[in-house]
Write a protein that holds these residues in place. Structure first.
Motif, PDB file in Angstrom:
ATOM      1  N   SER A  84      -7.422  12.153   4.863  1.00 28.43           N
ATOM      2  CA  SER A  84      -7.503  10.991   5.758  1.00 28.43           C
ATOM      3  C   SER A  84      -6.315  11.028   6.721  1.00 28.43           C
ATOM      4  CB  SER A  84      -7.518   9.690   4.940  1.00 28.43           C
ATOM      5  OG  SER A  84      -8.738   9.558   4.260  1.00 28.43           O
TER       6      SER A  84
ATOM      7  N   LYS B  59       2.809   4.666   0.572  1.00 30.01           N
ATOM      8  CA  LYS B  59       3.066   5.353   1.836  1.00 30.01           C
ATOM      9  C   LYS B  59       3.364   6.811   1.534  1.00 30.01           C
ATOM     10  CE  LYS B  59       4.437   0.837   3.139  1.00 30.01           C
ATOM     11  NZ  LYS B  59       3.104   0.352   3.246  1.00 30.01           N
ATOM     12  N   ARG B  60       2.541   7.718   2.085  1.00 31.76           N
ATOM     13  CA  ARG B  60       2.666   9.137   1.790  1.00 31.76           C
ATOM     14  C   ARG B  60       2.784   9.891   3.109  1.00 31.76           C
ATOM     15  NH1 ARG B  60       4.466  13.389   0.612  1.00 31.76           N
ATOM     16  NH2 ARG B  60       3.453  15.041  -0.566  1.00 31.76           N
TER      17      ARG B  60
ATOM     18  N   GLY C  59      -6.711  11.468  -0.741  1.00 29.31           N
ATOM     19  CA  GLY C  59      -6.119  10.851   0.458  1.00 29.31           C
ATOM     20  C   GLY C  59      -5.635  11.851   1.487  1.00 29.31           C
ATOM     21  N   ALA C  60      -5.339  13.067   1.060  1.00 26.93           N
ATOM     22  CA  ALA C  60      -4.771  14.081   1.959  1.00 26.93           C
ATOM     23  C   ALA C  60      -5.657  14.399   3.156  1.00 26.93           C
ATOM     24  CB  ALA C  60      -4.499  15.367   1.177  1.00 26.93           C
TER      25      ALA C  60
ATOM     26  N   PHE D 233       0.873  -1.179   0.000  1.00 28.28           N
ATOM     27  CA  PHE D 233       0.000   0.000   0.000  1.00 28.28           C
ATOM     28  C   PHE D 233       0.908   1.225   0.000  1.00 28.28           C
ATOM     29  CE2 PHE D 233      -3.253   2.949   1.267  1.00 28.28           C
ATOM     30  CZ  PHE D 233      -4.468   2.349   0.923  1.00 28.28           C
TER      31      PHE D 233
ATOM     32  N   CYS E 243      -3.699   9.244  -3.546  1.00 32.15           N
ATOM     33  CA  CYS E 243      -3.040  10.524  -3.326  1.00 32.15           C
ATOM     34  C   CYS E 243      -3.363  11.443  -4.497  1.00 32.15           C
ATOM     35  CB  CYS E 243      -1.535  10.319  -3.218  1.00 32.15           C
ATOM     36  SG  CYS E 243      -0.684  11.870  -2.887  1.00 32.15           S
TER      37      CYS E 243
HETATM   38  N1  MTE Z   1      -1.711  12.281   7.904  1.00 33.53           N
HETATM   39  C1  MTE Z   1      -0.650  12.732   8.572  1.00 33.53           C
HETATM   40  N2  MTE Z   1      -0.733  12.866   9.893  1.00 33.53           N
HETATM   41  N3  MTE Z   1       0.521  13.038   7.950  1.00 33.53           N
HETATM   42  C2  MTE Z   1       0.644  12.927   6.589  1.00 33.53           C
HETATM   43  O1  MTE Z   1       1.724  13.198   6.051  1.00 33.53           O
HETATM   44  N4  MTE Z   1      -0.462  12.355   4.478  1.00 33.53           N
HETATM   45  C3  MTE Z   1      -1.757  12.414   3.810  1.00 33.53           C
HETATM   46  C4  MTE Z   1      -2.768  11.495   4.486  1.00 33.53           C
HETATM   47  N5  MTE Z   1      -2.727  11.658   5.914  1.00 33.53           N
HETATM   48  C5  MTE Z   1      -0.468  12.475   5.844  1.00 33.53           C
HETATM   49  C6  MTE Z   1      -1.646  12.138   6.552  1.00 33.53           C
HETATM   50  C7  MTE Z   1      -1.723  12.095   2.400  1.00 33.53           C
HETATM   51  S1  MTE Z   1      -1.226  13.328   1.362  1.00 33.53           S
HETATM   52  C8  MTE Z   1      -2.173  10.899   1.913  1.00 33.53           C
HETATM   53  S2  MTE Z   1      -2.303  10.646   0.241  1.00 33.53           S
HETATM   54  C9  MTE Z   1      -2.550   9.800   2.797  1.00 33.53           C
HETATM   55  O2  MTE Z   1      -2.431  10.154   4.169  1.00 33.53           O
HETATM   56  C10 MTE Z   1      -1.656   8.594   2.568  1.00 33.53           C
HETATM   57  O3  MTE Z   1      -1.980   7.560   3.420  1.00 33.53           O
HETATM   58  P1  MTE Z   1      -1.077   6.259   3.487  1.00 33.53           P
HETATM   59  O4  MTE Z   1       0.345   6.658   3.735  1.00 33.53           O
HETATM   60  O5  MTE Z   1      -1.676   5.421   4.533  1.00 33.53           O
HETATM   61  O6  MTE Z   1      -1.199   5.607   2.114  1.00 33.53           O
END
Ligand code: MTE
Length: 394
Positions: free
Chosen positions: A218, A50-51, A215-216, A48, A98
């Motif tokens: 979440s 990772k961002r 996704g940002a 999956f 994302c």
């Molecule tokens: N939540 C926190 N606390 N910090 C982060 O950097 N990145 C966001 C979101 N939630 C982020 C975050 C972004 S831009 C995305 S696309 C998704 O988490 C990625 O979730 P994942 O790493 O579980 O795939």
């Protein structure tokens, strides 16, 4: 909080699968190979994407971990994991994508700012947790509320992590209260991913999952939830993840002219082939994913082997043996991607194209130039790969 750390450096990162394609090391940003992405409908946690925007937090005292419920509510309180576990548990299969997915291809047209992603900055998981609508009831906000008597209209999520874009402060985002209190929107505070405790990379011990939007929003590693009047004023809502027209550049940008991006447009990509392929005979399998925002199912995926002059329709499916019917939630996962597949003969030099259509008849745009934007978000243009028939070692 003791036992809970948001480190400011990268010495305690979790282990990751060696086959991930690393797009940035610190903060860690990685996606699976195209072929790994389509190896199963539910994406294994290891594969999956990772961002991250900072080092991965460490929560080693789950007893003390709590989420502060703050802002425009009558009875602010702290919710411990046992309070969340006590609420009814839901499993929601949802694809997170994302906004920067397919950014590299947009950058190839004209440079954009941001981490370069191929076509795999997304994944489909079974998220297990409590509905945010139930959590908000614990602090006196009824279901289906769009504004509280004290003027609360948005729900802000604040994390534990430290991000340089926030000058070392936490990652934050918000969604409208109407969405948060709507049980049908399936917004979760998730503590499980694919039936196992959430891991550190994906937000242990608790993250928000907002199906159907970028996704940002979440937010991972939840620290507090605030009821607020205006949408969150954090960097990632106001100075990032907004889509500007192609005419806007870094000299004339005015961030206040655009709303934060929420919904995701219709998207698809071919994953059984790389950008350039040499095949021995003229037959190829074209397989990939298609997904749209807002729970809009995928009505159709069209495939062309001549750069878009003529088209055939691909088959679509989610779970083996169950026919996929777009928009029919009794047989399909509303918030999840579909896979598509077509087997076809290809001419000697073929440009293979995929384009998806969702149930609202939204279609992916033909050219990336038309949707180019300086942050390189939402590249949903037709996905193209090239195939040459010839001798290869493949
Ligand atoms: N939540 C926190 N606390 N910090 C982060 O950097 N990145 C966001 C979101 N939630 C982020 C975050 C972004 S831009 C995305 S696309 C998704 O988490 C990625 O979730 P994942 O790493 O579980 O795939």
């Amino acid at each position: 909080m003791p036992g809970i750390k948001g480190p400011s450096e990268y010495s305690q990162e979790p282990p990751r699968h060696p086959r991930l394609r690393i797009n940035a090391k610190e903060p860690f940003n990685a996606e699976p190979l195209r072929s790994d992405l389509i190896s199963s409908y539910v994406t294994p946690v290891d594969f999956f994407y990772k961002r991250n925007h900072g080092p991965i937090p460490i929560v080693d005292d789950i007893e003390r971990y709590c989420v502060s419920m703050t802002g425009l509510i009558d009875n602010p309180k702290q919710l411990f994991m046992k309070d969340i576990w006590n609420l009814p548990k839901y499993n929601v299969t949802a694809t997170l994508q994302c906004a920067g997915n397919r950014r590299t291809a947009m950058s190839n047209t004209k440079t954009v700012k941001g981490v370069g992603w191929d076509v795999a900055a997304l994944g489909n998981a079974v998220w297990g947790g409590a509905k945010l609508a139930d959590v908000l009831e614990l602090v006196g906000i009824p279901k289906l509320t769009s504004a509280t008597p004290s003027g609360g209209k948005h729900v802000e999520f604040v994390s534990i992590d430290k991000c340089k874009e926030e000058n070392g402060g936490p990652y934050k985002a918000s969604i409208p209260l109407s969405q948060a209190t709507n049980p049908g929107a399936d917004v979760l505070l998730a503590y499980e991913m694919n039936g196992k405790t959430l891991n550190r990379d994906h937000g242990y011990p608790l993250r928000v999952v907002v199906p159907g939007i970028i996704g940002a929003r979440s937010v991972k590693w939840l620290d507090s939830i605030g009821i607020i009047t205006e949408e969150c004023q954090g960097f990632f809502m106001q100075k990032d993840y907004k889509m500007f027209p192609p005419s806007v550049n870094w000299d004339n940008i005015d961030w206040s002219t655009r709303k934060p991006q929420m919904d995701f447009p219709v998207q698809s990509a071919i994953c059984s082939l790389e950008d350039v392929n040499v095949v021995k005979n003229g037959k190829v399998t074209i397989k990939g994913y298609a997904v749209s925002g807002g729970g809009r199912g995928i009505e159709r995926v069209d495939i062309s082997v001549d750069g878009g002059k003529t088209w055939v329709e691909a088959s679509r499916y989610q779970k083996a043996g169950i026919p996929y019917v777009a928009g029919d939630i009794s047989s399909s996962d509303k918030w999840a991607w579909v896979f598509f597949e077509a087997h076809t003969d290809v001419p000697k030099d073929a440009e293979i194209v995929a384009k998806a259509v969702d149930i609202a008849a939204n279609v992916q745009p033909e050219s990336v130039e038309a949707i180019w934007n300086l942050r390189g978000i939402l590249n949903t243009s037709w996905h193209r790969v090239h195939v040459r028939v010839g001798h290869s070692n493949m």
